[in-house]
Design a protein around this motif. Structure first.
Motif, PDB file in Angstrom:
ATOM      1  N   VAL A  43       0.820  -1.222   0.000  1.00  0.00           N
ATOM      2  CA  VAL A  43       0.000   0.000   0.000  1.00  0.00           C
ATOM      3  C   VAL A  43       0.852   1.270   0.000  1.00  0.00           C
ATOM      4  N   LYS A  44       2.123   1.159   0.373  1.00  0.00           N
ATOM      5  CA  LYS A  44       2.988   2.349   0.330  1.00  0.00           C
ATOM      6  C   LYS A  44       4.426   1.894   0.133  1.00  0.00           C
ATOM      7  N   VAL A  45       5.160   2.561  -0.758  1.00  0.00           N
ATOM      8  CA  VAL A  45       6.589   2.269  -0.880  1.00  0.00           C
ATOM      9  C   VAL A  45       7.374   3.566  -0.747  1.00  0.00           C
ATOM     10  N   SER A  46       8.545   3.458  -0.163  1.00  0.00           N
ATOM     11  CA  SER A  46       9.434   4.619  -0.121  1.00  0.00           C
ATOM     12  C   SER A  46      10.860   4.092  -0.217  1.00  0.00           C
ATOM     13  N   ASP A  47      11.741   4.926  -0.696  1.00  0.00           N
ATOM     14  CA  ASP A  47      13.136   4.522  -0.854  1.00  0.00           C
ATOM     15  C   ASP A  47      13.992   5.720  -0.463  1.00  0.00           C
ATOM     16  N   GLU A  48      14.730   5.589   0.623  1.00  0.00           N
ATOM     17  CA  GLU A  48      15.473   6.747   1.127  1.00  0.00           C
ATOM     18  C   GLU A  48      16.969   6.462   1.137  1.00  0.00           C
ATOM     19  N   ALA A  49      17.745   7.494   0.823  1.00  0.00           N
ATOM     20  CA  ALA A  49      19.200   7.351   0.828  1.00  0.00           C
ATOM     21  C   ALA A  49      19.658   6.942   2.225  1.00  0.00           C
ATOM     22  N   THR A  50      20.567   6.086   2.307  1.00  0.00           N
ATOM     23  CA  THR A  50      21.221   5.457   3.475  1.00  0.00           C
ATOM     24  C   THR A  50      21.056   3.952   3.347  1.00  0.00           C
ATOM     25  N   GLY A  51      22.211   3.303   3.271  1.00  0.00           N
ATOM     26  CA  GLY A  51      22.240   1.844   3.123  1.00  0.00           C
ATOM     27  C   GLY A  51      23.651   1.355   3.358  1.00  0.00           C
ATOM     28  N   GLY A  52      23.984   0.252   2.722  1.00  0.00           N
ATOM     29  CA  GLY A  52      25.271  -0.397   2.943  1.00  0.00           C
ATOM     30  C   GLY A  52      26.469   0.459   2.551  1.00  0.00           C
ATOM     31  N   THR A  53      26.299   1.307   1.530  1.00  0.00           N
ATOM     32  CA  THR A  53      27.413   2.163   1.098  1.00  0.00           C
ATOM     33  C   THR A  53      27.855   3.070   2.247  1.00  0.00           C
ATOM     34  N   HIS A  54      26.874   3.574   2.994  1.00  0.00           N
ATOM     35  CA  HIS A  54      27.186   4.464   4.124  1.00  0.00           C
ATOM     36  C   HIS A  54      27.890   3.692   5.231  1.00  0.00           C
ATOM     37  N   LEU A  55      27.505   2.420   5.392  1.00  0.00           N
ATOM     38  CA  LEU A  55      28.194   1.593   6.389  1.00  0.00           C
ATOM     39  C   LEU A  55      29.646   1.374   5.963  1.00  0.00           C
ATOM     40  N   THR A  56      29.840   1.122   4.683  1.00  0.00           N
ATOM     41  CA  THR A  56      31.213   0.911   4.174  1.00  0.00           C
ATOM     42  C   THR A  56      32.054   2.172   4.375  1.00  0.00           C
ATOM     43  N   LEU A  57      31.458   3.332   4.094  1.00  0.00           N
ATOM     44  CA  LEU A  57      32.211   4.594   4.280  1.00  0.00           C
ATOM     45  C   LEU A  57      32.605   4.773   5.745  1.00  0.00           C
ATOM     46  N   THR A  58      31.708   4.371   6.641  1.00  0.00           N
ATOM     47  CA  THR A  58      31.997   4.487   8.072  1.00  0.00           C
ATOM     48  C   THR A  58      33.149   3.561   8.464  1.00  0.00           C
ATOM     49  N   VAL A  59      33.127   2.333   7.929  1.00  0.00           N
ATOM     50  CA  VAL A  59      34.214   1.374   8.218  1.00  0.00           C
ATOM     51  C   VAL A  59      35.533   1.937   7.666  1.00  0.00           C
ATOM     52  N   ALA A  60      35.471   2.471   6.445  1.00  0.00           N
ATOM     53  CA  ALA A  60      36.696   3.018   5.813  1.00  0.00           C
ATOM     54  C   ALA A  60      37.293   4.127   6.671  1.00  0.00           C
ATOM     55  N   GLY A  61      36.432   5.031   7.136  1.00  0.00           N
ATOM     56  CA  GLY A  61      36.911   6.163   7.959  1.00  0.00           C
ATOM     57  C   GLY A  61      37.466   5.695   9.289  1.00  0.00           C
ATOM     58  N   ALA A  62      36.729   4.804   9.941  1.00  0.00           N
ATOM     59  CA  ALA A  62      37.124   4.386  11.295  1.00  0.00           C
ATOM     60  C   ALA A  62      38.365   3.504  11.280  1.00  0.00           C
ATOM     61  N   MET A  63      38.530   2.740  10.206  1.00  0.00           N
ATOM     62  CA  MET A  63      39.626   1.756  10.208  1.00  0.00           C
ATOM     63  C   MET A  63      40.734   2.117   9.228  1.00  0.00           C
ATOM     64  N   HIS A  64      40.676   3.330   8.677  1.00  0.00           N
ATOM     65  CA  HIS A  64      41.701   3.807   7.729  1.00  0.00           C
ATOM     66  C   HIS A  64      41.921   2.818   6.591  1.00  0.00           C
ATOM     67  N   LYS A  65      40.825   2.456   5.961  1.00  0.00           N
ATOM     68  CA  LYS A  65      40.897   1.542   4.816  1.00  0.00           C
ATOM     69  C   LYS A  65      40.342   2.250   3.592  1.00  0.00           C
ATOM     70  N   SER A  66      40.717   1.764   2.406  1.00  0.00           N
ATOM     71  CA  SER A  66      40.098   2.292   1.189  1.00  0.00           C
ATOM     72  C   SER A  66      38.647   1.785   1.164  1.00  0.00           C
ATOM     73  N   PHE A  67      37.824   2.392   0.307  1.00  0.00           N
ATOM     74  CA  PHE A  67      36.421   1.973   0.232  1.00  0.00           C
ATOM     75  C   PHE A  67      36.332   0.485  -0.108  1.00  0.00           C
ATOM     76  N   ASP A  68      37.120   0.056  -1.109  1.00  0.00           N
ATOM     77  CA  ASP A  68      37.038  -1.342  -1.548  1.00  0.00           C
ATOM     78  C   ASP A  68      37.486  -2.314  -0.451  1.00  0.00           C
ATOM     79  N   GLU A  69      38.537  -1.934   0.265  1.00  0.00           N
ATOM     80  CA  GLU A  69      38.993  -2.794   1.380  1.00  0.00           C
ATOM     81  C   GLU A  69      37.918  -2.867   2.464  1.00  0.00           C
ATOM     82  N   ALA A  70      37.347  -1.693   2.769  1.00  0.00           N
ATOM     83  CA  ALA A  70      36.323  -1.640   3.822  1.00  0.00           C
ATOM     84  C   ALA A  70      35.098  -2.463   3.420  1.00  0.00           C
ATOM     85  N   GLU A  71      34.752  -2.416   2.150  1.00  0.00           N
ATOM     86  CA  GLU A  71      33.583  -3.165   1.654  1.00  0.00           C
ATOM     87  C   GLU A  71      33.791  -4.679   1.870  1.00  0.00           C
TER      88      GLU A  71
END
Ligand code: ATP
Length: 273
Positions: free
Chosen positions: A164-192
């Motif tokens: 009856v209702k659909v929505s799609d909002e920015a924020t997902g796994g990519t944001h989690l990967t960016l957080t891992v990359a920042g926190a652990m000093h890894k490249s995006f691909d390594e963090a992924e």
């Protein structure tokens, strides 16, 4: 009832996981193939005439980003490759395929997906929207399917078995990967790669909690005003161990997670074939 549905879903997912390594080969079967082009993974599910999984193949790839095909040639090549592998296993040609697109993207991407599937020499039997595909397996009467993908979190509210209702909002796994990359000093691909490894999930959960809480806030906002007492998590990011507990705590809504949330939509696609 809800537990029964989840158990049936889990049995189907487990069966699918087993036929990926041990396909069930019978002569003179008609096969139906579900093709799911996801951000993390391209998945092909083969079912028999009784809509039981008999074979399957998947590969992590970058051909789709945020639900849209970004590498058209790469997508065709990969679907052809997985199809050829399955045809060799089953000793026959796969003829019929179904696929799915994110809700409300028919004009944007429906054509591209159709072209990829036809270029891989399938006859298309149906293209449905992802929440409807997921609900072919979950069979929810009332509740919300939360599809946590790469770029976005899609929330589909189901009432009396209908979306009856659909929505799609920015924020997902990519944001989690960016957080891992920042926190652990890894490249995006390594963090992924680090993030996808189940062995790292417990260690990652505290680092990822703020982003998961943001996803939870999105869910709370989108279900406001609807009678939603149960959430069902699907999509690649839902594979993160423990994500369901944070979401349940933050939203206050009972949260269910199938044994492999990444295979629910592909199985539902194959069932629609
Ligand atoms: P979107 O439309 O938002 O891109 P999608 O349906 O195309 O979604 P999915 O393939 O469902 O995307 O999910 C992609 C995300 O799932 C990626 O961010 C990937 O890192 C994440 N993911 C895949 N496997 C795992 C795993 N085992 N653990 C944690 N995250 C995972």
């Amino acid at each position: 009832m809800m537990e029964q549905n989840l158990q049936t879903c889990n049995e189907l997912v487990a069966k699918f996981e087993s036929v990926i390594t041990n396909p069930i080969i019978k002569e003179h079967e008609t096969y139906y193939t579900g093709v799911d082009l996801g951000t993390a993974c391209v998945v092909l599910v083969v079912m028999n005439e009784k809509y039981e999984p008999v074979a399957g193949a998947y590969e992590y790839s970058d051909v789709v980003k945020d639900g849209m095909i970004v590498d058209y040639f790469g997508a065709i090549t990969l679907v052809k490759k997985l199809k050829a592998k399955l045809e060799e296993q089953l000793g026959t040609q796969l003829l019929y395929a179904a696929s799915a697109i994110p809700p409300d993207t028919e004009s944007l991407d429906g054509g591209a997906i159709k072209n990829v599937i036809q270029s891989a020499e399938f006859e298309i039997t149906s293209i449905l929207d992802e929440p409807t595909a997921a609900n072919n397996v979950l069979k929810i009467k009332n509740g919300a399917i939360v599809d946590i993908g790469g770029g976005t979190t899609g929330i589909s509210i189901i009432n009396n078995g209908k979306v009856v209702k659909v929505s799609d909002e920015a924020t997902g796994g990519t944001h989690l990967t960016l957080t891992v990359a920042g926190a652990m000093h890894k490249s995006f691909d390594e963090a992924e790669l680090f993030k996808r490894n189940k062995a790292h999930h417990q260690e990652l959960l505290p680092i990822l909690k703020p982003v998961i809480e943001k996803i939870s806030t999105i869910i709370t906002d989108q279900v406001a005003g609807y009678d939603v007492n149960d959430l069902y998590l699907v999509g690649g990011t839902a594979c993160l161990a423990g994500i369901e507990k944070i979401i349940e705590k933050r939203t206050g809504i009972t949260t269910h997670k199938p044994i492999n949330p990444m295979f629910v939509t592909p199985l539902g696609i194959a069932k629609s074939c």
